[in-house]
Enzyme design. Structure first.
Site, PDB file in Angstrom:
ATOM      1  N   ASP A 147       0.810  -1.228   0.000  1.00 27.43           N
ATOM      2  CA  ASP A 147       0.000   0.000   0.000  1.00 27.43           C
ATOM      3  C   ASP A 147       0.839   1.272   0.000  1.00 27.43           C
ATOM      4  O   ASP A 147       0.437   2.294   0.562  1.00 27.43           O
ATOM      5  CB  ASP A 147      -0.975   0.014   1.200  1.00 27.43           C
ATOM      6  N   GLN A 168       2.006  -6.136  -3.068  1.00 27.14           N
ATOM      7  CA  GLN A 168       2.466  -6.211  -1.669  1.00 27.14           C
ATOM      8  C   GLN A 168       3.776  -5.427  -1.485  1.00 27.14           C
ATOM      9  O   GLN A 168       3.973  -4.427  -2.150  1.00 27.14           O
ATOM     10  CB  GLN A 168       2.610  -7.668  -1.202  1.00 27.14           C
ATOM     11  N   GLY A 186      -4.526  -4.424  -3.800  1.00 26.94           N
ATOM     12  CA  GLY A 186      -5.504  -3.379  -4.109  1.00 26.94           C
ATOM     13  C   GLY A 186      -4.710  -2.163  -4.526  1.00 26.94           C
ATOM     14  O   GLY A 186      -4.107  -1.502  -3.695  1.00 26.94           O
ATOM     15  N   HIS A 187      -4.655  -1.911  -5.830  1.00 23.88           N
ATOM     16  CA  HIS A 187      -3.838  -0.803  -6.349  1.00 23.88           C
ATOM     17  C   HIS A 187      -4.761   0.311  -6.829  1.00 23.88           C
ATOM     18  O   HIS A 187      -5.572   0.107  -7.735  1.00 23.88           O
ATOM     19  CB  HIS A 187      -2.931  -1.295  -7.487  1.00 23.88           C
ATOM     20  N   GLY A 213       1.515   2.974  -2.614  1.00 25.20           N
ATOM     21  CA  GLY A 213       1.102   3.859  -3.716  1.00 25.20           C
ATOM     22  C   GLY A 213       1.646   3.367  -5.049  1.00 25.20           C
ATOM     23  O   GLY A 213       1.846   4.150  -5.974  1.00 25.20           O
ATOM     24  N   LYS A 214       1.844   2.036  -5.142  1.00 24.30           N
ATOM     25  CA  LYS A 214       2.388   1.443  -6.382  1.00 24.30           C
ATOM     26  C   LYS A 214       1.477   1.736  -7.564  1.00 24.30           C
ATOM     27  O   LYS A 214       1.937   2.085  -8.658  1.00 24.30           O
ATOM     28  CB  LYS A 214       2.560  -0.078  -6.205  1.00 24.30           C
ATOM     29  N   GLY A 215       0.144   1.583  -7.356  1.00 25.41           N
ATOM     30  CA  GLY A 215      -0.814   1.793  -8.437  1.00 25.41           C
ATOM     31  C   GLY A 215      -0.685   3.179  -9.036  1.00 25.41           C
ATOM     32  O   GLY A 215      -0.608   3.344 -10.254  1.00 25.41           O
TER      33      GLY A 215
HETATM   34  P1  GDP Z   1      -0.731   0.233  -3.564  1.00 27.27           P
HETATM   35  O1  GDP Z   1      -1.316  -1.028  -3.070  1.00 27.27           O
HETATM   36  O2  GDP Z   1       0.751   0.324  -3.303  1.00 27.27           O
HETATM   37  O3  GDP Z   1      -1.052   0.513  -5.007  1.00 27.27           O
HETATM   38  O4  GDP Z   1      -1.382   1.416  -2.709  1.00 27.27           O
HETATM   39  P2  GDP Z   1      -2.944   1.559  -2.353  1.00 27.27           P
HETATM   40  O5  GDP Z   1      -3.677   1.994  -3.566  1.00 27.27           O
HETATM   41  O6  GDP Z   1      -3.442   0.359  -1.637  1.00 27.27           O
HETATM   42  O7  GDP Z   1      -2.883   2.707  -1.263  1.00 27.27           O
HETATM   43  C1  GDP Z   1      -2.353   3.961  -1.532  1.00 27.27           C
HETATM   44  C2  GDP Z   1      -3.436   5.021  -1.251  1.00 27.27           C
HETATM   45  O8  GDP Z   1      -2.836   6.306  -1.200  1.00 27.27           O
HETATM   46  C3  GDP Z   1      -4.469   5.110  -2.349  1.00 27.27           C
HETATM   47  O9  GDP Z   1      -5.700   5.499  -1.785  1.00 27.27           O
HETATM   48  C4  GDP Z   1      -3.922   6.212  -3.264  1.00 27.27           C
HETATM   49  O10 GDP Z   1      -4.944   6.860  -4.015  1.00 27.27           O
HETATM   50  C5  GDP Z   1      -3.323   7.139  -2.242  1.00 27.27           C
HETATM   51  N1  GDP Z   1      -2.129   7.899  -2.693  1.00 27.27           N
HETATM   52  C6  GDP Z   1      -1.121   7.511  -3.511  1.00 27.27           C
HETATM   53  N2  GDP Z   1      -0.164   8.464  -3.568  1.00 27.27           N
HETATM   54  C7  GDP Z   1      -0.587   9.467  -2.767  1.00 27.27           C
HETATM   55  C8  GDP Z   1      -0.018  10.719  -2.371  1.00 27.27           C
HETATM   56  O11 GDP Z   1       1.083  11.100  -2.763  1.00 27.27           O
HETATM   57  N3  GDP Z   1      -0.737  11.480  -1.500  1.00 27.27           N
HETATM   58  C9  GDP Z   1      -1.956  11.082  -1.018  1.00 27.27           C
HETATM   59  N4  GDP Z   1      -2.573  11.885  -0.153  1.00 27.27           N
HETATM   60  N5  GDP Z   1      -2.509   9.921  -1.357  1.00 27.27           N
HETATM   61  C10 GDP Z   1      -1.833   9.112  -2.204  1.00 27.27           C
HETATM   62  P1  IMO Z   2      -0.894  -4.253  -2.202  1.00 25.05           P
HETATM   63  O1  IMO Z   2      -0.436  -4.855  -3.502  1.00 25.05           O
HETATM   64  C1  IMO Z   2      -0.930  -4.595   2.141  1.00 25.05           C
HETATM   65  C2  IMO Z   2      -1.084  -8.633   3.803  1.00 25.05           C
HETATM   66  C3  IMO Z   2      -2.332  -9.082   4.545  1.00 25.05           C
HETATM   67  C4  IMO Z   2      -1.698 -10.025   5.563  1.00 25.05           C
HETATM   68  C5  IMO Z   2      -0.586 -10.687   4.766  1.00 25.05           C
HETATM   69  C6  IMO Z   2      -0.960 -12.051   4.196  1.00 25.05           C
HETATM   70  O2  IMO Z   2      -2.191  -3.538  -2.286  1.00 25.05           O
HETATM   71  O3  IMO Z   2       0.202  -3.472  -1.568  1.00 25.05           O
HETATM   72  P2  IMO Z   2      -2.501 -12.766   2.134  1.00 25.05           P
HETATM   73  O4  IMO Z   2      -3.951 -12.511   1.855  1.00 25.05           O
HETATM   74  O5  IMO Z   2      -1.579 -12.237   1.097  1.00 25.05           O
HETATM   75  O6  IMO Z   2      -2.215 -14.207   2.467  1.00 25.05           O
HETATM   76  O7  IMO Z   2      -2.202 -11.957   3.496  1.00 25.05           O
HETATM   77  O8  IMO Z   2      -0.276  -9.798   3.704  1.00 25.05           O
HETATM   78  N1  IMO Z   2      -1.313  -8.139   2.432  1.00 25.05           N
HETATM   79  C7  IMO Z   2      -1.213  -6.851   2.076  1.00 25.05           C
HETATM   80  N2  IMO Z   2      -0.984  -5.754   2.814  1.00 25.05           N
HETATM   81  N3  IMO Z   2      -1.034  -4.485   0.800  1.00 25.05           N
HETATM   82  C8  IMO Z   2      -1.241  -5.581   0.049  1.00 25.05           C
HETATM   83  O9  IMO Z   2      -1.229  -5.549  -1.294  1.00 25.05           O
HETATM   84  C9  IMO Z   2      -1.385  -6.828   0.681  1.00 25.05           C
HETATM   85  N4  IMO Z   2      -1.605  -8.089   0.239  1.00 25.05           N
HETATM   86  C10 IMO Z   2      -1.544  -8.885   1.323  1.00 25.05           C
HETATM   87  O10 IMO Z   2      -2.984  -8.000   5.141  1.00 25.05           O
HETATM   88  O11 IMO Z   2      -1.101  -9.280   6.586  1.00 25.05           O
HETATM   89 MG    MG Z   3      -2.889  -1.648  -1.844  1.00 26.27          MG
END
Ligand code: GDP
Ligand code: IMO
Ligand code: MG
Length: 423
Positions: free
Chosen positions: A13, A222, A40-41, A15-17
């Protein structure tokens, strides 16, 4: 030869997406290499927010082709829902999405077993998407792959064998109701024609593209600290998000990789259980969560929040070979008077020399912090490095100094245009 790998440098999480979507403008192919719908990206374009679980985050750039590699575990039902969601936004997917014939499938019994195990003694806090059990079958050499979905007889034979075995486990070990073989066979046989148009030998596809000089972005899911080999085991996912996983998960040679971009959030978060040395359980953690909207993009669970942890980050730089950093969510720190960075771990009064990956040690260390003055200004509208407040630049440069890696991208908001690319 030009592959850049995007890796999450922390616990996911980061901010890869957002960064993949933004970099895709100058890319030909984006390829996911591991994980599954546990990811979840999030991609924010204008006033629209999209969350992707399996489809690579390059899908919103119309000239980009997207690959789901052999290292990914695919839930066909989740994939079809995602394809429908993307289509409903008027985005063309035909001729742009390529799915590896060698990728393994997640079946309903994987999700069932994932959730049953979570009720037992060892609670990882998984996403419940069946990831662990699907990778168990893969390494047990009992897995069902995309190619098997295309042959109804093979699918029936393999599903029957697997479900009979799972039913033994379900009833004898866990005392649960057995599952109906015919129902699942019937349900999954229908995926053959739905998935067929996308199925390709993606390793050959990617290597041919490399020969033609195409630019490829390998999108990790992840983060390094959730890596099954290098993370905080057993509180990890069941795949290799670290950069090495991109080669095995896509069938591309290590020699094709030219850059490894580590996505680093300006503070730390973690979803699920497991050690988190800089976690802030009180008001500062709650502030980070509410300002940063730190709730899981897949499960909606609140993310645990804390300060940036340089000890784990340096370890992540090492195991990934990170060549540059994209620093995200810097704007979330705008209103903090003081910002801390953990610069060392102490155990029994002694500073540890390296990052311990065993839970026993990690849960008993004491983080040593350095405190920096906050900038107390809104930076979400800033477009250039020079226009950032001096204290913000100091914070970024401190991260560079402590990590020994250049911060080439600074993200100051969720939208595409809220990104500063440093020259
Ligand atoms: P990922 O799993 O690495 O793709 O990240 P997620 O999408 O799960 O979580 C990142 C969250 O931060 C999302 O809600 C993005 O829209 C948000 N985000 C990404 N970059 C920024 C940033 O620079 N500032 C803020 N405020 N939000 C950001
Ligand atoms: P993105 O790609 C954050 C965490 C789960 C749990 C552990 C094992 O959005 O960054 P699993 O379902 O993979 O067997 O769970 O890994 N986890 C993540 N945490 N971002 C993710 O993906 C995750 N995918 C799995 O919360 O701790
Ligand atoms: Mg995510």
């Amino acid at each position: 030869m030009a592959v850049s790998i995007i890796v999450g440098a922390q616990w996911g999480d980061e901010g890869k997406g957002k960064i993949v979507d933004m970099l895709s403008e100058k890319i030909d192919i984006v390829a996911r290499y591991q994980g599954g719908a546990n990811a979840g990206h999030t991609v924010v374009i204008g006033d629209k927010t999209y969350v992707l679980h399996l489809i690579p985050s390059g899908i919103f750039q119309k000239n980009v082709k997207c690959v789901i590699g052999n290292g990914v575990v695919i839930d066909p039902a989740a994939l079809m829902d995602e394809i429908a969601m993307i289509r409903s936004f008027g985005i063309k997917i035909e001729g742009r999405l390529f799915i590896s014939h060698n990728a393994h499938l997640i079946m309903p019994y994987h999700k069932l077993l994932d959730n049953i195990r979570e009720q037992g003694a060892q609670k990882i806090g998984t996403t419940g998407r069946g990831i662990g059990p699907a990778y168990i079958d893969k390494y047990m050499r009992a897995g069902i792959r995309v190619v098997d979905l295309l042959d109804r007889n093979v699918l029936r034979e393999k599903l029957t064998r697997n479900i009979e075995e799972k039913n033994q486990i379900l009833s004898k070990v866990y005392g649960k109701t057995e599952i109906d073989v015919d129902k699942i066979v019937e349900e999954y046989q229908k995926f053959d024609s739905l998935i067929d148009p996308y199925v390709t030998d993606t390793a050959t596809f990617l290597n041919d593209a490399l020969k033609k000089g195409k630019r490829i972005l390998a999108e990790g899911a992840q983060g390094a600290l959730l890596d099954v080999d290098h993370g905080t085991y057993p509180y990890v996912t069941s795949s290799n998000p670290t950069s090495g996983g991109a080669c095995t998960g896509l069938g591309i040679p290590p020699t094709s990789v030219k850059a490894i971009i580590g996505i680093v959030k300006a503070y730390s978060t973690r979803v699920g259980n497991g050690p988190f040395p800089t976690e802030l359980k009180e008001t500062t953690g709650e502030s980070l969560r509410s300002i940063g909207h730190e709730f899981g993009a897949t499960t909606g669970r609140p993310r645990r929040c804390g300060w940036l942890d340089m000890v784990s980050l340096k370890y992540s730089m090492m195991v990934n070979g990170i060549s540059e950093i994209a620093l995200t969510k810097l704007d979330v720190l705008d209103s903090f008077d003081e910002i801390k960075i953990c610069v060392a771990y102490k155990k029994d009064g002694k500073v540890l020399k390296s990052f311990p990956t065993d839970v026993q040690t990690l849960e008993n260390i004491e983080p040593v912090y350095k405190t920096y003055k906050g900038w107390n200004e809104t930076i979400t509208g800033v477009k250039t490095w020079k226009k950032l407040p001096k204290r913000t630049r100091d914070y970024v440069e401190t991260i560079e100094k402590l990590s020994g890696v250049r911060v080439s991208i600074v993200s100051v908001g969720a939208r595409r245009d809220q990104t500063i690319v440093r020259k």
